[in-house]
Write a protein that holds these residues in place. Sequence first.
Motif, PDB file in Angstrom:
ATOM      1  N   VAL A 148       1.289  -8.160   9.377  1.00 24.51           N
ATOM      2  CA  VAL A 148       2.265  -9.377   8.475  1.00 24.51           C
ATOM      3  C   VAL A 148       3.640  -8.928   7.520  1.00 24.51           C
ATOM      4  N   ARG A 149       3.850  -7.829   7.445  1.00 21.64           N
ATOM      5  CA  ARG A 149       5.171  -7.240   6.858  1.00 21.64           C
ATOM      6  C   ARG A 149       5.606  -6.205   7.406  1.00 21.64           C
ATOM      7  N   ASP A 150       7.150  -5.993   7.516  1.00 18.74           N
ATOM      8  CA  ASP A 150       7.756  -4.936   8.145  1.00 18.74           C
ATOM      9  C   ASP A 150       8.019  -3.649   7.554  1.00 18.74           C
ATOM     10  N   ALA A 151       7.810  -4.035   6.270  1.00 19.56           N
ATOM     11  CA  ALA A 151       8.489  -2.851   4.913  1.00 19.56           C
ATOM     12  C   ALA A 151       7.184  -3.523   3.655  1.00 19.56           C
ATOM     13  N   VAL A 152       7.240  -2.699   3.329  1.00 18.61           N
ATOM     14  CA  VAL A 152       5.865  -2.798   2.036  1.00 18.61           C
ATOM     15  C   VAL A 152       6.584  -2.119   0.587  1.00 18.61           C
ATOM     16  N   GLU A 153       6.647  -2.952  -0.313  1.00 24.64           N
ATOM     17  CA  GLU A 153       7.452  -2.592  -1.335  1.00 24.64           C
ATOM     18  C   GLU A 153       6.431  -2.115  -2.492  1.00 24.64           C
ATOM     19  N   HIS A 355       0.728   2.168   5.644  1.00 17.36           N
ATOM     20  CA  HIS A 355       0.472   0.819   7.230  1.00 17.36           C
ATOM     21  C   HIS A 355      -0.895  -0.446   6.817  1.00 17.36           C
ATOM     22  N   VAL A 356      -1.648   0.748   5.723  1.00 13.51           N
ATOM     23  CA  VAL A 356      -3.084  -0.320   5.519  1.00 13.51           C
ATOM     24  C   VAL A 356      -2.745  -1.352   4.558  1.00 13.51           C
ATOM     25  N   ALA A 357      -1.523  -2.008   3.754  1.00 17.45           N
ATOM     26  CA  ALA A 357      -0.491  -2.172   2.910  1.00 17.45           C
ATOM     27  C   ALA A 357      -0.033  -3.603   4.042  1.00 17.45           C
ATOM     28  N   ALA A 358       0.442  -3.061   4.959  1.00 19.45           N
ATOM     29  CA  ALA A 358       1.252  -3.866   5.899  1.00 19.45           C
ATOM     30  C   ALA A 358       0.444  -5.091   6.842  1.00 19.45           C
ATOM     31  N   THR A 359      -0.884  -4.266   6.440  1.00 22.17           N
ATOM     32  CA  THR A 359      -2.239  -5.448   7.046  1.00 22.17           C
ATOM     33  C   THR A 359      -2.509  -6.488   6.212  1.00 22.17           C
ATOM     34  N   VAL A 360      -2.004  -6.731   4.687  1.00 15.86           N
ATOM     35  CA  VAL A 360      -2.694  -7.513   3.715  1.00 15.86           C
ATOM     36  C   VAL A 360      -2.115  -8.724   3.701  1.00 15.86           C
ATOM     37  N   PRO A 361      -2.180  -9.420   4.116  1.00 19.00           N
ATOM     38  CA  PRO A 361      -2.090 -11.257   3.509  1.00 19.00           C
ATOM     39  C   PRO A 361      -1.681 -11.109   2.437  1.00 19.00           C
ATOM     40  N   GLY A 362      -0.570 -11.601   1.914  1.00 20.38           N
ATOM     41  CA  GLY A 362      -0.192 -12.449   0.498  1.00 20.38           C
ATOM     42  C   GLY A 362       0.038 -11.193  -0.440  1.00 20.38           C
ATOM     43  N   ARG A 382      10.542  14.289   4.948  1.00 20.66           N
ATOM     44  CA  ARG A 382       9.619  13.121   3.571  1.00 20.66           C
ATOM     45  C   ARG A 382       9.554  11.698   4.866  1.00 20.66           C
ATOM     46  N   LEU A 383       9.038  10.943   4.236  1.00 15.74           N
ATOM     47  CA  LEU A 383       8.559   9.337   3.644  1.00 15.74           C
ATOM     48  C   LEU A 383      10.344   9.156   2.921  1.00 15.74           C
ATOM     49  N   ARG A 384      10.567   8.271   3.352  1.00 21.03           N
ATOM     50  CA  ARG A 384      12.266   6.939   2.622  1.00 21.03           C
ATOM     51  C   ARG A 384      11.461   5.760   1.836  1.00 21.03           C
ATOM     52  N   PHE A 385      12.007   5.645   0.432  1.00 21.07           N
ATOM     53  CA  PHE A 385      12.000   4.235   0.547  1.00 21.07           C
ATOM     54  C   PHE A 385      13.418   4.235   0.375  1.00 21.07           C
ATOM     55  N   ASP A 386      13.846   2.653   0.807  1.00 17.15           N
ATOM     56  CA  ASP A 386      15.252   1.903   0.869  1.00 17.15           C
ATOM     57  C   ASP A 386      15.149   0.600  -0.247  1.00 17.15           C
ATOM     58  N   GLY A 387      15.129   0.754  -0.930  1.00 20.53           N
ATOM     59  CA  GLY A 387      15.538  -0.982  -1.435  1.00 20.53           C
ATOM     60  C   GLY A 387      13.993  -0.752  -2.129  1.00 20.53           C
ATOM     61  N   GLY A 388      13.876  -0.188  -2.798  1.00 18.37           N
ATOM     62  CA  GLY A 388      12.287   0.052  -3.051  1.00 18.37           C
ATOM     63  C   GLY A 388      10.777  -0.006  -2.096  1.00 18.37           C
ATOM     64  N   ARG A 389      11.128  -0.065  -1.107  1.00 22.16           N
ATOM     65  CA  ARG A 389      10.341  -0.274   0.478  1.00 22.16           C
ATOM     66  C   ARG A 389      10.489   1.293   1.091  1.00 22.16           C
ATOM     67  N   VAL A 390       9.364   0.757   1.910  1.00 22.97           N
ATOM     68  CA  VAL A 390       9.223   2.430   2.838  1.00 22.97           C
ATOM     69  C   VAL A 390       8.637   0.929   4.340  1.00 22.97           C
ATOM     70  N   THR A 391       9.193   1.211   5.130  1.00 21.65           N
ATOM     71  CA  THR A 391       9.352   0.548   6.877  1.00 21.65           C
ATOM     72  C   THR A 391       8.215   1.478   6.898  1.00 21.65           C
ATOM     73  N   VAL A 392       7.367   0.072   7.714  1.00 23.15           N
ATOM     74  CA  VAL A 392       5.754   0.257   8.588  1.00 23.15           C
ATOM     75  C   VAL A 392       6.618   0.845  10.252  1.00 23.15           C
ATOM     76  N   THR A 393       6.250   2.155  10.429  1.00 23.70           N
ATOM     77  CA  THR A 393       6.699   2.593  11.507  1.00 23.70           C
ATOM     78  C   THR A 393       5.481   1.885  12.713  1.00 23.70           C
ATOM     79  N   ASP A 394       6.332   1.739  13.500  1.00 26.97           N
ATOM     80  CA  ASP A 394       5.772   1.132  15.394  1.00 26.97           C
ATOM     81  C   ASP A 394       5.016   2.794  16.081  1.00 26.97           C
ATOM     82  N   THR A 395       5.399   4.268  15.172  1.00 25.78           N
ATOM     83  CA  THR A 395       5.227   5.057  15.960  1.00 25.78           C
ATOM     84  C   THR A 395       3.728   5.067  16.183  1.00 25.78           C
TER      85      THR A 395
END
Length: 446
Positions: A148-153, A355-362, A382-395
């Motif tokens: 439900v979001r493309d990046a997790v803060e 991944h799980v945080a990306a699926t949680v509404p609200g 390594r996973l990267r933080f950009d603007g304090g967020r991690v992009t949710v991969t579709d891989t």
Amino acid sequence: MYGQRSGSLVIEDVRLTPVLVADPPLLNTQGVHQPYTPRLIIEVVTAGGVTGVGETYGDTGYLDLARPFAERLVGREVGDLNGLFTLADELAVDAARVDDSVDVGGLRGVLTADKLRLSVVSGFEVACHDALGKALGLPVHALLGGKVRDAVEYSAYLFYKWADHPASYGWADHAAGAAGEPGAGWGAALDPAGVVAQARLFTERYGFTSFKLKGGVFPPDEEIAAIRALADAFPGLPLRLDPNGAWSTATSLKVAAELGDVLEYLEDPALGTPAMAEVAAGTRVPLATNMCVTTFEEIPEAFAKKAVQVVLCDHHYWGGLWRTRELAALCRTFGVDLSMHSNTHLGISLAAMTHVAATVPGLRHACDSHYPWQSEDVLTERLRFDGGRVTVTDTPGLGVELDRERLAALHARWLDAEFRAMRERDDAAAMRVADPAWETPAVPRW
């Protein structure tokens, strides 16, 4: 068609690799982090040649449960996630390993046999999700219902910190130097100025826009001053304080009153649901927890007494990703917010968390993560933080790949007799290296 696909998804092999990962001297109310912390890397290999990876705690108690679990998993369907819990119920748990003390490794409240077992199951559950996603060509978030979001803060996780581990370890210089100390260049943070300097590095390097301070280390007035200094340095940004149950209800209410205008929430100021309920009744500052609500059985009392307003979930000890979603649904039902707790972890866990945080509404609060503190990992990238967020991969799967050489090197450290004492996470024992008279503080500490 289903039968053919099913055959390729049978688990053919399970590999367990305990590792020791460099950790900086971060302080908490129990003591200080050791130079190395144990983690367990789990690989589930299917008959179709797909390998899924998971990660969880690596202390001996977890390993002792993981080994028989891994043996019994062979021959089962990788998609039989519910069956993981049935299998766990069938395995005997050595109750003698579990007591009713605070779990120093996670600072998560009373450790029980059920919590220990679920922490083990979670690593296998993530590995199965990863393998299933790879086999089906789907990212894990799609298996959980879709993002439900493309990046997790994520939030900057601030700690009071020594500049280095005690020299009395003997090999402390090797631990910091050869590993490249986590958070290179951070230095000490033992007062408000040091905490603010640490926060500035977090914003410069990772772009975080909210801050959590691990408290319970110094008298409350000193930690109030640190939060005030952060509020002055970063006006309007969300701030959190977590003393891990180190305060009495009276002290908790005093701190809440003095910081009520700047705190996003106060995390586990007092220990246990009754004490948290008393604090919650006397303040408008939201209370968060990862200590008094860590199992479904603990929810009714806490929610009925309105003891917490934010539950900090952690898939490691809730039993995995699907159970984290079940927790999220319960929280929505009762009007309780959800965010995410973090312990010392590597990139596999951060990927699963994302991944799980990306699926949680609200999801209204940034999640916690220790990952910026860890200089070592078992991933090729390594996973990267950009603007304090991690992009949710579709891989497909988690979207991460094991680096075999790094995994082998961290496992070799675990095997090395010189580092055997590090196989058990014990912050109080680590503190006694610097202060032989140190005893785990009684609760409440203040």
